[in-house]
Design an enzyme around this catalytic site. Structure first.
Site, mmCIF file in Angstrom:
data_model
loop_
_atom_site.group_PDB
_atom_site.id
_atom_site.type_symbol
_atom_site.label_atom_id
_atom_site.label_comp_id
_atom_site.label_asym_id
_atom_site.label_seq_id
_atom_site.Cartn_x
_atom_site.Cartn_y
_atom_site.Cartn_z
ATOM 1 N N PHE A 1 -46.927 -20.281 -89.321
ATOM 2 C CA PHE A 1 -46.100 -21.038 -90.255
ATOM 3 C C PHE A 1 -45.344 -22.187 -89.597
ATOM 4 O O PHE A 1 -45.006 -23.175 -90.249
ATOM 5 C CB PHE A 1 -45.113 -20.094 -90.965
ATOM 6 C CG PHE A 1 -43.878 -19.727 -90.194
ATOM 7 C CD1 PHE A 1 -42.691 -20.423 -90.375
ATOM 8 C CD2 PHE A 1 -43.879 -18.662 -89.298
ATOM 9 C CE1 PHE A 1 -41.543 -20.076 -89.674
ATOM 10 C CE2 PHE A 1 -42.741 -18.308 -88.606
ATOM 11 C CZ PHE A 1 -41.559 -19.019 -88.784
ATOM 12 N N LYS A 2 -45.117 -22.089 -88.313
ATOM 13 C CA LYS A 2 -44.302 -23.098 -87.649
ATOM 14 C C LYS A 2 -45.008 -24.445 -87.532
ATOM 15 O O LYS A 2 -44.360 -25.462 -87.278
ATOM 16 C CB LYS A 2 -43.853 -22.574 -86.288
ATOM 17 C CG LYS A 2 -42.975 -21.329 -86.459
ATOM 18 C CD LYS A 2 -42.504 -20.703 -85.182
ATOM 19 C CE LYS A 2 -41.673 -19.461 -85.503
ATOM 20 N NZ LYS A 2 -41.104 -18.818 -84.336
#
Length: 540
Positions: A147-148
């Protein structure tokens, strides 16, 4: 050229966004000024700073975190008007609520966001699917399958723009700490960026092999991976100590990629808006959407909290933790007490002090920097912060929480694979376990899938064997050469390492310039000689 999700050229897409922006400006001139930011700890010199300043600064010089001085609002009608937009256009609209032309011209903002989204394998960037009777937001379609990537692709491109337009004299030294995913996402967002040196610290033996290889196989000369003899919290403490060292900070032009950097949180708000619209596409009668978020450093769920403050119809926000449950203990008993770190199968959540939590505590205090500063001083001295009464009641209204241990996590991974044909990574499974524990399994609840299971084969194999084949991008990592360094758990040693690597790279860059200059001079001399010979022949 880069294409949009609707296969439109960048320029055409940007022109449409800018045209809509100009219409909005003509009817609402008060929106022309960007939101400013101040430190949670109240230092007067760290107040009312610009977006550019807080992005480049990362951590406030008084050791606090930057928070918006005001929150822009969205109406339900405005959100509805974004329903048909591709991800990058919706994200541009959300970010533009904070960042106006006085900080980043709208066309450049649209370009930065679209360029960032073009790095994703999915046309939707963050697809929303249904499985197991609820919705799942897939956040693992970026370069490093976590997700980063959403935030760090954007942060890297904002850094590049700000450096090109005069910040820091064109130089930035990024020092980051990772429990697994931030490091590789930062590296892929910053590799090859002009004027940027990126040093990532990670705890020796406490990230998965795939996570380590994603970092250490990147050959770019501006990337430096450092394993530290300690835990993630130790790495994070070194980063904070470095920011608090004024001489070092200014000498190297220090910047941050961890979620202490406001840009990270802002970028992450965009997928809450996106997923709300995708859920209500399928279920138009839903009035508010719940989110369950696997939580370590608190930045991901804080973005959801901020989206809700802006006016997005968000229902319940569920903090999902593994055995390192300091946040679960806070939201159930009011006890933010620091204990030792348990090594688990969800290593990116193996954190006992959540670096972003200070932002929420600031809001819980009534945006009172004096109260917040006292809380943080007491916590840093004793390792304990305890609240009760109305404050705890408010915290429980803001967030629910649940804890999933290793056995519960493996049970969820197996169940979803066997019954629904869907593989979850250990972190995502913690979030799914939480919605089962809270009895929120329904079509208006979204579990955030924060990483691809292929990054954690050893853990997932304990629940599912054989595993699905990994993506080719992960499989090839085993055949690539690795490059890393090791440092003791000592801020001074790490700072010396950072300075040495910067000096080495600058020296190589200077040498390359000299060689290029000499080669150019030789070419000029050679051309002159040929011209001279030609003229002499003509005279004869």
């Amino acid at each position: 050229s880069i294409q949009t999700s609707a296969s439109q050229p960048v320029g055409e897409s940007i022109n449409r966004i800018v045209g809509a922006h100009n219409l909005t400006r003509s009817s609402n001139m008060s929106a022309d000024k960007s939101i400013t930011y101040s430190s949670t700890r109240g230092c007067p010199t760290q107040a009312n700073l610009s977006f550019r300043d807080v992005v480049m600064r990362g951590l406030s010089h008084d050791r606090g975190l930057f928070v918006p001085d005001a929150f822009p609002t969205v109406t339900k009608e405005e959100v509805e008007s974004w329903r048909s937009l591709p991800y990058h256009e919706l994200a541009t609209n959300v970010i533009a609520k904070f960042v106006q032309d006085d900080q980043v011209p709208r066309a450049k903002l649209a370009e930065i966001v679209e360029k960032s989204c073009a790095a994703f394998r999915s046309e939707d960037v963050t697809p929303v699917i249904d499985a197991g009777g609820h919705m799942i937001l897939e956040l693992f379609h970026g370069p490093t399958f976590a997700f980063k990537d959403v935030a760090l692709q954007m942060l890297g491109n904002f850094f590049e723009y700000f450096l090109e337009t005069g910040s820091n004299g064109g130089r930035l030294a990024v020092l980051g700490a990772t429990s697994g995913d931030t490091g590789s996402a930062a590296i892929y967002g910053l590799r090859g960026k002009k004027g940027v040196d990126c040093v990532i610290l990670y705890p020796t033996g406490r990230v998965s092999e795939i996570q380590e290889r994603q970092m250490t196989t990147v050959p770019d000369s501006n990337i430096h991976c450092v394993s530290v003899d300690g835990t993630f919290d130790d790495c994070q403490d070194i980063v904070k100590a470095s920011f608090n060292n004024k001489e070092f900070r200014e000498r190297v032009h220090l910047g941050a990629v961890n979620s202490i950097n406001w840009c990270r949180v802002l970028a992450q708000t965009t997928y809450y808006f996106w997923s709300y619209l995708r859920v209500t596409d399928k279920h138009p009668l839903v009035e508010a959407v719940n989110f369950s978020v696997p939580t370590g450093n608190f930045g991901d769920i804080l973005a959801g909290y901020y989206a809700k403050k802006m006016g997005l119809p968000v229902g319940k926000l569920i903090v999902a933790t593994n055995e390192n449950d300091i946040l679960h203990r806070f939201f159930t008993k009011g006890e933010y007490h620091r204990y030792g770190i348990n090594k688990t199968i969800s290593p990116s959540m193996d954190i006992c002090v959540s670096s972003n939590f200070e932002r929420y505590l600031f809001h819980l205090s009534g945006d009172d920097s004096a109260t917040l500063a006292k809380w943080m001083k007491d916590f840093e001295t004793t390792g304990k912060l305890t609240i009760g009464g109305k404050l705890l009641d408010q915290a429980k209204k803001d967030f629910l929480s649940a804890r999933a241990d290793t056995a519960m996590t493996l049970e969820v991974i197996k169940k979803y694979n066997d019954e629904y044909g869907y593989m979850l990574c250990p972190h995502s499974a913690v979030g799914v376990s939480a919605i089962h524990q809270m009895k929120e399994v329904n079509m208006h609840t979204v579990a955030l899938a924060t990483a691809h299971e292929g990054k954690f084969p050893d853990a997932c194999r304990r629940a599912v064997d054989p595993l699905p084949p990994p993506p080719k991008e992960l499989a090839k990592l085993w055949n690539l050469k690795t490059r890393s360094s090791n440092c003791p758990n000592d801020a001074a040693v790490v700072q010396a390492f950072v300075e040495k690597r910067i000096e080495e790279r600058l020296a190589k860059a200077d040498l390359a310039k000299q060689v290029k200059k000499a080669a150019l001079a030789a070419i000029v001399v050679g051309v002159a000689a040929v011209v001279a010979q030609t003229l002499m022949k003509k005279r004869r």
